[in-house]
Design an enzyme around this catalytic site. Sequence first.
Site, PDB file in Angstrom:
ATOM      1  N   GLY A  14     -12.829  52.583 -30.515  1.00  9.92           N
ATOM      2  CA  GLY A  14     -12.535  54.016 -30.583  1.00  9.92           C
ATOM      3  C   GLY A  14     -12.210  54.601 -29.223  1.00  9.92           C
ATOM      4  O   GLY A  14     -11.280  55.408 -29.085  1.00  9.92           O
ATOM      5  N   ASP A  15     -12.950  54.189 -28.201  1.00  6.78           N
ATOM      6  CA  ASP A  15     -12.698  54.685 -26.842  1.00  6.78           C
ATOM      7  C   ASP A  15     -11.318  54.259 -26.356  1.00  6.78           C
ATOM      8  O   ASP A  15     -10.599  55.024 -25.703  1.00  6.78           O
ATOM      9  CB  ASP A  15     -13.771  54.158 -25.879  1.00  6.78           C
ATOM     10  CG  ASP A  15     -15.154  54.693 -26.218  1.00  6.78           C
ATOM     11  OD1 ASP A  15     -15.248  55.840 -26.677  1.00  6.78           O
ATOM     12  OD2 ASP A  15     -16.139  53.957 -26.025  1.00  6.78           O
TER      13      ASP A  15
END
Length: 297
Positions: free
Chosen positions: A250-251
Amino acid sequence: MSKVLVIGSLNVDLVTHVPHLPKAGETISSEKFQTNFGGKGANQAVALARLGADTTMIGKVGNDDYGQSLLNNLKQSGVNTSSILEDDGPTGMAFINVSADGENNIVLVSGANHKLQTSDINQNRVLIEQSDIIIMQLEIPLEVVEYVLELAFELHKKVILNPAPAQKLTKAMLEKVHTLIPNETELQILTGMPVSNEAEILSAGYYLKTLGIERLVITAGEKGAYVINDEGEFHVPAFKVNVVDTTAAGDSFIAAFIVAETKGLSDEEAAQFANKVSSIVITREGAQSSIPTLEEV
């Protein structure tokens, strides 16, 4: 080149791989141990820098060896660390047990991350003034996030907020966010609405947009990503790959989306690029160690 400022957390993850998660009072042996560099803020900063963005980070580490190791890793990835401050206490840590069937439990020690103060932001105000894009998450004190949102809004700066770990946010905060990038769980917590299918995800997203957010990018794992902007909404499917470890996916998506945007790509092209980057990340072990360079993408 656009200047990107990340304000957020820095952690060291101590990971033990165990046959099963230990019960209360049980002692078991670990088959494998890893020390990984993490923290959502640091992960996003590393991904931005490796993908070619001019990246600076504001955060806090402890005055221990872990803090120095984190700083060295950020520098090696190309992040400007001159505004990462040092606290007398410990660096943020995560103690993670991972079982053979993929279950885990985590003990988080916020450490220096929760010592970040509004005075530290004032000390680095010039960085906010000089930045084109500001990225934050919620692993630092909420009053700091709120303060930066106010300051950035006054200075007409674009803020991207990754609302993780999820918690309720006020309308006064959300209306100062240009782009909100939650996953499905975070979307559900933010809105209190169901998100079990595409229609529900979009409905919850549109509700948040009515609170003043200009753009929503909702990450949905193997279902891909959904974007809601002023033109409407669209879905970008995920790449099909063999999943090894979803840490930092996600990052990396968030960082890649922003990098693509700074290069003039459309929201749809940016989401496709971000999906490609995160699909590489999940085929590798670790957090920052799994993030590719632009050449690898």
